[in-house]
Write an enzyme that holds these catalytic residues in place. Structure first.
Site, PDB file in Angstrom:
ATOM      1  N   ASP A 131       0.869  -1.153   0.000  1.00  0.00           N
ATOM      2  CA  ASP A 131       0.000   0.000   0.000  1.00  0.00           C
ATOM      3  C   ASP A 131       0.924   1.227   0.000  1.00  0.00           C
ATOM      4  O   ASP A 131       2.049   1.151   0.481  1.00  0.00           O
ATOM      5  CB  ASP A 131      -0.847  -0.033   1.277  1.00  0.00           C
ATOM      6  CG  ASP A 131      -1.829   1.112   1.338  1.00  0.00           C
ATOM      7  OD1 ASP A 131      -2.445   1.401   0.310  1.00  0.00           O
ATOM      8  OD2 ASP A 131      -1.971   1.703   2.419  1.00  0.00           O
ATOM      9  N   ASP A 145      -1.908  -0.707   6.144  1.00  0.00           N
ATOM     10  CA  ASP A 145      -2.009  -0.152   7.492  1.00  0.00           C
ATOM     11  C   ASP A 145      -3.064  -0.855   8.336  1.00  0.00           C
ATOM     12  O   ASP A 145      -3.201  -0.590   9.514  1.00  0.00           O
ATOM     13  CB  ASP A 145      -2.278   1.360   7.434  1.00  0.00           C
ATOM     14  CG  ASP A 145      -3.497   1.684   6.587  1.00  0.00           C
ATOM     15  OD1 ASP A 145      -4.358   0.798   6.425  1.00  0.00           O
ATOM     16  OD2 ASP A 145      -3.588   2.815   6.084  1.00  0.00           O
TER      17      ASP A 145
END
Ligand code: ADP
Ligand code: MG
Length: 753
Positions: free
Chosen positions: A437, A637
């Protein structure tokens, strides 16, 4: 958004007693799984514990009852530390007793062995020999009872529930040897002359050897669980609190949330909290694995067990007792050490059918020797089936994988890598693709407003005021940056109605009765807001500089763009290159603008970019890669990436060092650095290799030993396996396995500075 915490499952942690071998493991697991409502049960032979997850809240008594019903004892583990210390003292007394047992069997066994080999024992057909042998019969009986009683008790317990385990094999092997000897003395005439022999020494030496193996294993095992003990020892015993203006030292168990605690230079921080006064550098390496001390100012979070360097500060406690990060880490590590990778489940399944199989082989061996063997047939029949029973004991099999998991998970924790499930540890080394990400993973995740570009007739203040007023309602990191920028400039915010967040696009709402849209260019297109060529050019230019352009439109007209930059973590590039050198394909995935994504990717040596991906589509992208036979590791995350993390073969959550309850990820990187992925994969690779070596070590003795013991080689070479040698080989196999797992303790994925 997907809920990451599934509240409807309950987990129970039970301590088990009476569990001795791999076949006990699968029996207890089966019994627990048969309890209605139980979803999963994992029993750990090394920890002698079980972790049971259930759908709904069910009474633990039901679980304990199910375990008792098959002949074991169980109790609930409440306090880890207490548990650890009772376990240690129990283990010590067990070790002591086992030492005595081994000593007695050795003292009795060795002289018998020597006498037997020298052949100086008078034959028991003479009256003197008869007397002596009857004496030996009694002596060895007592020795068997004291030194080997636990095998017989274990075998009996198993028998009562119509099962057989490792104890059954040892008890059968030695018991039959002893009984045969008794028959030979009392009813010598029944046996052909050549079979008139006693096997007392074999029975005793086997017991001595198996006990010795267990002793050595226990000794070596003490080190393998040291990582938990190390973690527990990290927390200081006392804290200096400020209560009613007075500073007193109190035991940390007495700390409550909201206490003010003073930390002096060189002291360990007792619990978690927020700095309210002072400033310092704190060494957090024990939690995050990151070697450089972190600067701490007012409002920064501090974590219990980390080490304060030079400064002095006061912090307000936010988490105490079971809720501290350290306590959670300990619990997580223990859980993971108890959980089983696929390899272990396979080994347990094999062990489950091993014992009955061996008993059948032993019976067949006996039958074949009795019917087709040479004289003395009865003696050969006994020696061969005894050797089969003893060598085939699968005790090392149950240890092989869990013991590596234990060391590997502990090792990872030392490097700030929390492994939630042992399966993730097994799979990490098989990954072929890593999807990263962008925000918060490759970048720091702390975006900042860099510039504001108004359209004609608009100004910076208007734009930031509108934008920040809207963003107050959003939790997006970009939103925070915008609000912060407006506050810094001292702009006062306006009331917003009809606020709405559009995941992956932006936000909208009404301000002063005007509709305001804020977000990426896709959002503008979606709302059919006419483009502004000047700003469009500006946006493209900003994207090339790795900045994210955010458009703002009022009443169908774009009034400006806000550009936001999120700096790249200093070590991202090095870690990505290392991953590529390990042969992995590295892909970046983000919801951000194509240009921005591309620009950042090129800075960190990533060639494959998936940009403008909606949060809900990230998991789909992972699935697409998997359909192409890629084994995908997803790094994110853990908040809006949860579905993608869960979809991936291994989900890595980048922790901020404070949030470890990310259930969608198999591995949590406490330090936030991508280096953690490299470390995790290296540790995984070594651990899996270690497991395989252990499985080999556990099996090889059995696989080679069983046919030799059964006498397969006898017709060709006259070779048979002495049951005592079988005992020694078996003891050796456990020792090999444990010693090999211990080697893993000395592995370091990189030098810790
Ligand atoms: P990422 O994959 O980087 O976490 P998201 O899917 O959360 O990105 O968001 C994708 C894009 O959508 C952002 O780059 C931004 O342009 C826009 N966006 C989403 N939420 C907001 C918001 N609250 N304010 C402004 N822009 C937003
Ligand atoms: Mg994100």
């Amino acid at each position: 958004m997907n809920s990451t915490v599934n509240k409807s499952t309950n987990t129970y942690h039970l301590a088990l007693t009476g569990i001795s071998c791999a076949s006990c493991v699968s029996r207890i697991e089966k019994a627990l799984q048969a309890v209605p409502g139980v979803q999963d049960a994992q029993v750990n032979l090394i920890e002698k514990s079980a972790i049971v997850s259930t759908k709904n809240e069910i009474s633990v008594d039901v679980l304990i009852h199910a375990i008792k019903a098959i002949g074991y004892e169980a109790s609930v583990i409440n306090n880890l530390e207490e548990e650890e210390s009772t376990k240690t003292s129990l283990e010590q007394s067990y070790y002591r007793h086992l030492t005595y047992k081994t000593a007695l069997a050795t003292i009795v066994g060795i002289p018998l062995l020597v006498v037997g080999m020298l052949n100086i024992m008078p034959s028991f057909s003479t009256p003197l020999g008869h007397q002596i042998n009857l004496g030996l019969c009694l002596l060895t009986f007592l020795t068997l009872v004291y030194s080997g009683g636990h095998f017989f008790i274990g075998a009996w317990k198993a028998l009562r529930t119509h099962a057989a385990n490792m104890d059954t094999l040892i008890a059968l092997g030695t018991g039959v040897a002893w009984l045969y000897s008794l028959v030979a003395i009392l009813f010598t005439k029944w046996l052909p002359p050549l079979a008139q022999h006693v096997y007392f020494e074999a029975a005793i030496i086997i017991i001595a050897l198996v006990n010795l193996g267990a002793l050595l294993e226990l000794r070596a095992r003490r080190h393998t669980s040291s990582s938990i003990k190390r973690l527990m020892s990290l927390q200081p015993k006392t804290a200096r609190v400020i209560r009613e203006k007075e500073e007193i030292d109190i035991p940390i168990a007495q700390l409550i949330i909201g206490d003010f605690v003073r930390v002096r230079p060189g002291e360990q921080i007792p619990v978690d909290g927020i700095v309210i006064e002072g400033q310092s550098h704190v060494d957090e390496s024990m939690i995050t694995g990151e070697p450089l001390p972190k600067e701490k100012n007012i409002n920064d979070k501090v974590v219990g067990a980390t080490l304060n360097k030079s400064g002095s500060f006061i912090f307000k406690t936010t988490h105490v007792g079971k809720d501290t990060i350290l306590a959670q880490i300990i619990q997580l590590v223990q859980h993971a050490q108890n959980s089983k990778p696929a390899l272990a489940r396979l080994a347990d399944q094999i062990a489950g059918v091993f014992v009955p199989t061996v008993m059948i082989i032993a019976i067949l061996t006996a039958l074949i020797w009795f019917n087709a063997g040479i004289e003395p047939r009865v003696a050969y029949m006994l020696v061969t089936s005894m050797a089969v029973l003893v060598i085939a004991c699968p005790c090392a099999l149950g240890l092989a994988v869990p013991i590596s998991v234990m060391v590997g998970v502990g090792k990872a924790a030392e490097h700030g890598i929390l492994i939630r499930q042992a399966d993730a540890l097994q799979q990490a080394c098989q990954l072929t693709t890593i999807v990263l990400d962008k925000t918060g993973t490759i970048t720091q995740g702390q975006p900042q407003v860099i510039g504001v570009y108004p359209a004609q007739n608009w100004d910076v203040q208007q734009i930031l005021t509108y934008a920040a007023s809207l963003e107050v309602g959003s939790e997006h990191p970009l939103a925070e940056a915008i609000v912060k920028a407006a506050k810094e400039k001292g702009y006062s915010l306006l009331p917003v109605t009809n606020f709405q967040a559009i995941s992956g696009y932006g936000v909208n709402g009404s301000i002063q009765e005007k509709t305001v849209w804020l977000g990426n260019s896709k959002l503008m297109t979606l709302q059919k807001i006419p483009t502004n060529p000047t700003l469009e050019n500006q946006a493209d230019h900003l994207a090339k500089l790795s900045q994210t352009p955010i458009y703002i439109a009022v009443e169908n007209q774009i009034i400006g763009i806000i550009s936001i930059a999120d700096p790249i973590k200093s070590d991202s590039k090095a870690a990505i290159i290392q991953l590529q050198q390990m042969g992995l394909k590295v892909i970046m995935i983000t919801g951000d603008h194509h240009g921005t994504a591309q620009s950042i990717a090129s800075q960190v040596n990533i060639h494959d970019v998936m940009a403008e991906v909606l949060p809900q589509d990230k998991a789909k992208k992972i699935a697409e890669l998997q359909a192409l036979k890629q084994r995908v590791g997803m790094v994110g995350d853990g908040i809006n990436d949860a579905p993608a993390l869960a979809q991936a073969d291994v989900g890595f959550a980048i922790g901020t060092g404070t949030d470890i309850a990310i259930e969608s990820a198999g591995i949590i990187l406490m330090g936030g650095s991508l280096q953690g992925i490299v470390d995790a994969m290296l540790i995984s690779r070594h651990t899996v290799r270690n497991m395989k070596q252990n499985l080999f070590g556990a099996f090889i003795y059995n696989i080679i030993g069983i046919p030799i013991a059964a006498g397969v080689l006898f017709p060709f070479t006259g070779l048979l396996l002495n049951p005592m040698i079988a005992g020694a080989a078996m003891a050796l196999s456990s020792v090999t396995v444990v010693a090999n797992a211990n080697r893993l303790r000395f592995y370091h994925p990189r030098k810790v500075i």
